[in-house]
Design a protein around this motif. Sequence first.
Motif: not given
Length: 80
Positions: A10-11, A54-56, A62-63, A71-72
Amino acid sequence: MSQSVHGHNVLNMLLAENASYTLVSLKQAVVAEYGEDVRFYTCSQQDLTFEALLAFLLDRQKVVQDGETIAANRERMCSH
């Protein structure tokens, strides 16, 4: 059985050239790539839904989210 994908994928989507995502469009891209039932894992977490991943990633910076855009954060990404 759901597919298990590393969160770095995902990143990498966020880092792709000319990539510009909102939360909605990112989820749509992830579902298109991996399917509705995909689960994610990271170095320390397992069996994460897209929302949990996404929460993590947001929690660990990291985002980053700027309004609707996500965005990353290259400075916070690990290199493995």
